[in-house]
Scaffold this active site. Structure first.
Site, short mmCIF file in Angstrom:
data_model
loop_
_atom_site.label_atom_id
_atom_site.label_comp_id
_atom_site.label_asym_id
_atom_site.label_seq_id
_atom_site.Cartn_x
_atom_site.Cartn_y
_atom_site.Cartn_z
CG ASP A 153 -2.92 0.53 0.90
OD1 ASP A 153 -2.36 1.79 0.17
OD2 ASP A 153 -3.19 -0.03 1.70
CG ASP A 200 -4.22 6.28 1.31
OD1 ASP A 200 -5.78 4.64 1.27
OD2 ASP A 200 -4.36 6.95 1.77
CD GLU A 211 -8.74 4.49 -1.69
OE1 GLU A 211 -9.69 4.51 -0.35
OE2 GLU A 211 -8.36 5.52 -1.35
CG HIS A 234 -9.04 -0.98 4.79
ND1 HIS A 234 -8.77 -1.04 2.62
CD2 HIS A 234 -8.79 -0.26 4.50
CE1 HIS A 234 -8.54 0.02 2.83
NE2 HIS A 234 -8.24 0.78 3.55
CG ASP A 235 -11.54 2.22 3.79
OD1 ASP A 235 -10.87 2.34 5.07
OD2 ASP A 235 -10.57 2.49 2.76
O1 ISL Z 1 -13.77 5.51 3.96
C1 ISL Z 1 -13.98 5.68 3.44
C2 ISL Z 1 -15.10 6.73 3.76
O2 ISL Z 1 -15.73 5.84 4.91
C3 ISL Z 1 -13.75 6.34 2.30
O3 ISL Z 1 -14.06 7.82 1.73
C4 ISL Z 1 -11.84 6.22 2.56
O4 ISL Z 1 -11.88 7.23 2.99
C5 ISL Z 1 -11.73 6.66 0.92
O5 ISL Z 1 -11.40 5.71 0.05
C6 ISL Z 1 -10.14 6.87 1.51
O6 ISL Z 1 -9.27 6.07 1.74
C7 ISL Z 1 -8.15 5.22 2.06
O7 ISL Z 1 -7.79 7.20 2.81
C8 ISL Z 1 -7.57 6.99 3.95
C9 ISL Z 1 -7.56 5.81 5.14
O8 ISL Z 1 -8.03 5.33 5.96
C10 ISL Z 1 -8.14 4.68 4.12
O9 ISL Z 1 -8.78 3.43 4.80
C11 ISL Z 1 -8.00 4.82 2.88
O10 ISL Z 1 -7.75 2.88 2.02
C12 ISL Z 1 -6.81 7.25 4.35
O11 ISL Z 1 -5.52 6.83 4.21
#
Ligand code: ISL
Ligand code: CA
Length: 559
Positions: free
Chosen positions: A98, A199, A253, A326-327
């Site tokens: 990541d 990310d 992402e 995971h989100d």
């Molecule tokens: O999880 C979300 C909303 O509930 C998404 O908006 C998420 O924050 C967004 O997709 C970005 O996610 C990524 O970056 C974030 C991190 O918290 C997430 O786990 C990651 O997948 C910040 O680094």
């Protein structure tokens, strides 16, 4: 269409904190993952995407990095990581790391230097601005609620953080920052990693001048940082300087990405990324108020989104296919039925994931049909987004706690972060001791041990799907065509490669669904390739047929 190993791959996503704990401190770790590599190989996935394992104060579980070249103490050592990589390679698998470079931790040495004085050489590594009329420099909201700006007394200015205040945004306008990122990438590539999941990579370019949006006190500023003006230039530079020199797999992402933008990110001749994670299907159960504004989704909308992405990238780019991560909530709870039809609907969703055109990403536990969790108290939750939201909704908006908890049960990120369920022993075999977050109480029934023993399990169905992809080019490369466009319950399509044609039929409802095939597909011979009801009979006529609740069938048509 060009063939490529990353189009044929099946990726398994690991959230290390929740996967397997090797030493009993309640936190998943690298040696835990190492001990389970054979499990992943048994499933058939051949690429692992590892969520962040770098040094981090864990304000956002590793997405706040304080040292990009070191391993988080709780997860192990660099030697453990090297052993893990060797173990993955020995099994003929690949590892994607990541890459979190839109922001760092506020405890990263660059930020510590940056905040120390206005003329520190690292000042311009981040985005600092003076206040405006005694307020934040603009009205943007952070992803995790509240203003995206934090005032720093030492130098009397604000810094931008699109995520938590412990995740300051890097200033990609500064060419030195970009070179630092490329150095970090080379460091890991030279160690032998096979790719990156990047990310929020479409957030790195912000509209110059950082303008406010609309007239409200705070507002969602996405139009000024999602797919910003220089993002394609930055990615092409990254490709030129780093990616083009290695054989790597990449997926960005990209929240808020449109098909038009994705054609630019993933276009085969554009030298940016191979794939992106789009979010449109994740937004279907949200109203205008955003993620927590719950709204039922419909098959018509879901199919329209999936279809748009299938058609929109065909022959141009490539889809990254996912239904949870995971989100996000667990897919079977969100798009299937986690009660009576848990097994059938998890298999139906798996069929979709593996038979659309694109590279499937499986999130740990999905292959068991793991479900959302309903903790009764906010004390049991750990996610910063959830905790911030709970505070805001109960204290500032005055909403009743049980009502807010219901929203969290539906959408909270911890739904995906409860420990992997390995067996029916204490703490689900994650490890003896108390895990950092409680296990889902359904672990005695839903776990790996049970799934491996039951030939009809969701796990074995995934195995079969993955094998089908491996054995039949058509599943990877075949053209996708939608049929039964208006059916209220069924999502159906064909895949075609040369003279070969397959038919995929998916009943997304808990009721029987009748259908009639379009003329050109009738009366051909067929072979049932996979189905989620064990007694599905391939001799039944399919010109007119009924699908049972959540029934999925894949046929090869014979002419
Ligand atoms: O999880 C979300 C909303 O509930 C998404 O908006 C998420 O924050 C967004 O997709 C970005 O996610 C990524 O970056 C974030 C991190 O918290 C997430 O786990 C990651 O997948 C910040 O680094
Ligand atoms: Ca541990």
């Amino acid at each position: 269409m060009r063939k490529a190993y990353w189009k044929e791959a099946v990726v398994y996503q690991i959230y290390p904190r929740s996967f397997m704990d090797s030493n009993g401190d309640g936190i998943g770790d690298l040696r835990g993952i190492l001990s389970k590599l054979d499990y992943i190989r048994e499933l058939g996935a051949n690429v692992i995407w590892l969520c962040p394992v770098y040094k981090s104060p864990n304000d956002d579980n590793g997405y706040d990095i304080s040292d990009y070249r070191a391993i988080m103490d709780e997860f192990g050592t660099m030697a453990d990581w090297e052993e893990l990589l060797a173990g993955i390679h020995r099994r003929g698998m690949k590892l994607m790391m990541d890459l979190v470079v839109n922001h760092t931790s506020d405890e990263h040495p660059w930020f510590i230097a940056s905040r120390s004085s206005r003329d520190n050489p690292y000042r311009d590594y981040y985005i600092w601005r003076p206040g405006k009329d005694g307020r934040e420099p603009n009205n943007w909201l952070s992803f995790f609620g509240g203003s995206a700006w934090e005032y720093d007394e030492r130098t009397g200015e604000y810094y931008l953080h699109l995520f938590s205040r412990k995740q300051p945004d890097l200033n990609w306008e500064n060419p030195r920052v970009r070179q630092e990122v490329y150095d970090i990438m080379r460091f890991w590539l030279d160690k032998g990693v096979d790719g990156f999941r990047m990310d929020v990579i479409n957030c790195v370019s912000k509209t110059p001048g950082l303008p406010s949006v609309g007239g409200a006190r705070y507002a969602w500023g996405g139009e000024h940082f999602l797919n910003g003006p220089r993002v394609h230039e930055f990615l092409q530079e990254m490709h030129r300087e780093v990616l083009s020199r290695y054989d790597v797999m990449t997926v960005g992402e990209t929240p808020g990405v449109t098909v038009e933008q994705a054609r630019l990110y993933t276009g085969e001749d554009r030298n940016e990324l191979q794939m992106v994670f789009q979010f449109e299907h994740m937004d279907l159960d949200a109203g205008p108020g955003g993620k927590w504004d719950l709204k039922p989704w419909t098959l018509r909308e879901f199919r329209a989104v999936m279809h748009k992405w299938q058609a929109g990238l065909a022959g141009v780019g490539w889809n990254a296919l996912y239904l949870n991560n995971h989100d996000q909530p667990r897919m079977v709870s969100r798009f299937g039925d986690d009660g009576k039809y848990r097994k059938e609907s998890a298999k139906l969703l798996a069929t979709l994931l593996h038979t659309l055109q694109g590279t499937p990403f499986i999130y740990q536990g999905e292959e068991l049909g793991m479900t959302n969790v309903k903790f009764g108290s906010i004390e049991d939750y750990r996610d910063i987004e959830t905790l911030n939201m709970y505070r805001e909704y109960t204290l500032e908006r005055g909403l009743p706690a049980d009502w807010v908890l219901r929203l969290i049960h539906a959408k909270g990120r911890d739904n995906a972060r409860t420990p992997m369920q390995w067996d029916d022993s204490q703490a689900a075999g994650f490890k003896s001791g108390t895990p950092w977050i409680k296990v889902n109480p359904n672990y005695p029934a839903i776990n790996v041990k049970e799934s491996l023993a039951d030939p009809d399990s969701i796990f074995h169905y995934y195995k079969k799907l993955i094998r089908l992809r491996r054995e039949h080019d058509i599943v990877v490369y075949g053209r996708y065509d939608l049929i039964l466009e208006d059916h209220p319950q069924i999502y159906a399509y064909t895949r075609t490669l040369g003279r070969e044609q397959w038919l995929v039929m998916l009943n997304f409802s808990r009721r029987e669904a009748r259908f009639e095939l379009p003329g050109h597909l009738r009366h051909s011979g067929r072979r049932l390739m996979i189905a989620n009801y064990a007694d599905a009979d391939e001799r039944e006529p399919i010109d007119r047929l009924e699908l049972r609740p959540y029934e999925a069938r894949v046929y090869r048509l014979l002419r």
